[in-house]
Design an enzyme around this catalytic site. Structure first.
Site, PDB file in Angstrom:
ATOM      1  N   ASP A  18       0.833  -1.205   0.000  1.00 30.25           N
ATOM      2  CA  ASP A  18       0.000   0.000   0.000  1.00 30.25           C
ATOM      3  C   ASP A  18       0.872   1.262   0.000  1.00 30.25           C
ATOM      4  OD1 ASP A  18      -2.311   1.454   0.007  1.00 30.25           O
ATOM      5  OD2 ASP A  18      -2.714   1.217   2.145  1.00 30.25           O
ATOM      6  N   HIS A  35       2.791   3.633  -8.866  1.00 33.33           N
ATOM      7  CA  HIS A  35       2.657   2.200  -9.161  1.00 33.33           C
ATOM      8  C   HIS A  35       3.915   1.688  -9.872  1.00 33.33           C
ATOM      9  CE1 HIS A  35      -1.356   2.156  -7.658  1.00 33.33           C
ATOM     10  NE2 HIS A  35      -1.878   2.881  -8.625  1.00 33.33           N
ATOM     11  N   LEU A 129      11.525 -20.245  -4.679  1.00 34.96           N
ATOM     12  CA  LEU A 129      10.552 -19.325  -4.073  1.00 34.96           C
ATOM     13  C   LEU A 129       9.204 -19.511  -4.755  1.00 34.96           C
ATOM     14  CD1 LEU A 129       9.974 -16.734  -2.280  1.00 34.96           C
ATOM     15  CD2 LEU A 129      10.411 -15.407  -4.351  1.00 34.96           C
TER      16      LEU A 129
HETATM   17  C1  FPP Z   1      -2.064   0.017  -3.342  1.00 38.08           C
HETATM   18  O1  FPP Z   1      -1.580   1.324  -3.268  1.00 38.08           O
HETATM   19  C2  FPP Z   1      -1.442  -0.638  -4.470  1.00 38.08           C
HETATM   20  C3  FPP Z   1      -2.091  -1.115  -5.543  1.00 38.08           C
HETATM   21  C4  FPP Z   1      -3.548  -1.051  -5.710  1.00 38.08           C
HETATM   22  C5  FPP Z   1      -1.359  -1.695  -6.669  1.00 38.08           C
HETATM   23  C6  FPP Z   1      -0.185  -2.562  -6.308  1.00 38.08           C
HETATM   24  C7  FPP Z   1       0.639  -2.645  -7.497  1.00 38.08           C
HETATM   25  C8  FPP Z   1       1.974  -2.589  -7.519  1.00 38.08           C
HETATM   26  C9  FPP Z   1       2.837  -2.600  -6.335  1.00 38.08           C
HETATM   27  C10 FPP Z   1       2.615  -2.474  -8.847  1.00 38.08           C
HETATM   28  C11 FPP Z   1       3.460  -3.562  -9.282  1.00 38.08           C
HETATM   29  C12 FPP Z   1       2.986  -4.932  -9.005  1.00 38.08           C
HETATM   30  C13 FPP Z   1       3.460  -5.988  -9.663  1.00 38.08           C
HETATM   31  C14 FPP Z   1       3.035  -7.338  -9.266  1.00 38.08           C
HETATM   32  C15 FPP Z   1       4.403  -5.873 -10.775  1.00 38.08           C
HETATM   33  P1  FPP Z   1      -2.590   2.526  -3.483  1.00 38.08           P
HETATM   34  O2  FPP Z   1      -2.584   2.885  -4.905  1.00 38.08           O
HETATM   35  O3  FPP Z   1      -3.901   2.163  -2.904  1.00 38.08           O
HETATM   36  O4  FPP Z   1      -1.864   3.649  -2.674  1.00 38.08           O
HETATM   37  P2  FPP Z   1      -2.563   4.805  -1.829  1.00 38.08           P
HETATM   38  O5  FPP Z   1      -3.111   4.142  -0.586  1.00 38.08           O
HETATM   39  O6  FPP Z   1      -1.416   5.695  -1.539  1.00 38.08           O
HETATM   40  O7  FPP Z   1      -3.620   5.427  -2.673  1.00 38.08           O
END
Ligand code: FPP
Length: 232
Positions: A18, A35, A129
């Site tokens: 997150d 992201h 893994l």
């Molecule tokens: C939550 O942060 C994150 C996500 C919804 C996306 C997770 C994706 C990645 C880490 C990108 C790469 C992943 C892979 C597997 C290559 P948020 O966007 O909700 O953050 P916020 O709470 O700050 O809004």
């Protein structure tokens, strides 16, 4: 900061990644930049995990509830998952990681679903893994699906097999959530029944091997009783 001391028993770590969006905005950039930087943190974490004794790493990449985000953000995320599989696929194959996806495949863009299936096949014999990526994932939905499919006579073991979706995967030992929130957000509720929880204010794009090591070291100091009593 304490460093983890790798042990020989299996260790399943699950991460709610997150804070990407907030990180992007805090840099004067967009949520999607966050992201992209989050994908770099995924690379660092996947590389560091086996060295720290992690045998299964489950990453929450896209919740079923995330379809409610603006279309542009959802498409940018799907593009990012696609490019991750393309650019990191060969490295995963070489590094001994076995990729598997958890979540619904029928609502993903078909080429993305195919790329996942292909990489799963290409890495299926790897055993350094277990890398599990959750896409279009809802734990409550997975539990409901298993329960309705098996019916009232199901045993706990049968339910478990269907919910977890992979015979060799044990329950989550340590659940990490970055980004300062302290909640499970419908991630692996069944598998986390006895998980130790570790929260950090660090945003996911800043997460690195030393954070993972610190979380595991903290986990190793915990006294896990699984409802029993402390060993004499
Ligand atoms: C939550 O942060 C994150 C996500 C919804 C996306 C997770 C994706 C990645 C880490 C990108 C790469 C992943 C892979 C597997 C290559 P948020 O966007 O909700 O953050 P916020 O709470 O700050 O809004």
């Amino acid at each position: 900061m304490q460093s983890a001391c790798p042990r020989s028993e299996p260790l399943h770590v699950a991460i709610i990644m997150d804070g990407n969006g907030r990180w992007g905005l805090s840099q004067g950039l967009t949520r999607s930049h966050g992201h992209n930087a989050g994908a770099d943190a995924v690379r660092r974490t996947v590389e560091a995990a086996p060295e720290l004794g992690v045998t299964t790493l489950s990453l929450f990449a896209f919740a079923s509830s995330n379809w409610a985000r603006p279309t542009a953000e959802v498409s940018a995320l799907m593009d990012l998952f696609r490019s991750y599989l393309t650019t990191d696929g060969p490295r995963l194959i070489e590094s001994g990681a076995r990729l598997s996806m958890i979540g619904r495949r029928d609502r993903l863009p078909p080429d993305l679903a195919r790329a996942v299936t292909d990489l799963e096949a290409e890495t299926r014999l790897n055993d350094r893994l277990n890398l599990r990526i959750a896409l279009d994932y809802s734990s409550r939905e997975a539990i409901m699906f298993a329960a309705t499919r098996l019916g009232p006579a199901a045993t706990l073991a049968e339910l478990e097999r269907l919910i977890v979706g992979d015979a060799g995967i044990g329950p989550v030992d340590l659940l990490i959530r970055t980004g300062g929130e302290q909640r499970l957000s419908d991630f692996m509720l069944w598998e986390c029944a006895f998980a130790e929880l570790w929260f950090t204010r660090r945003m996911w794009p800043d997460f690195d091997a030393s954070d993972l090591s610190e979380a595991i070291a903290d986990f190793q100091r915990r006294d896990r009783r699984f409802g029993g009593l402390v060993a004499a």
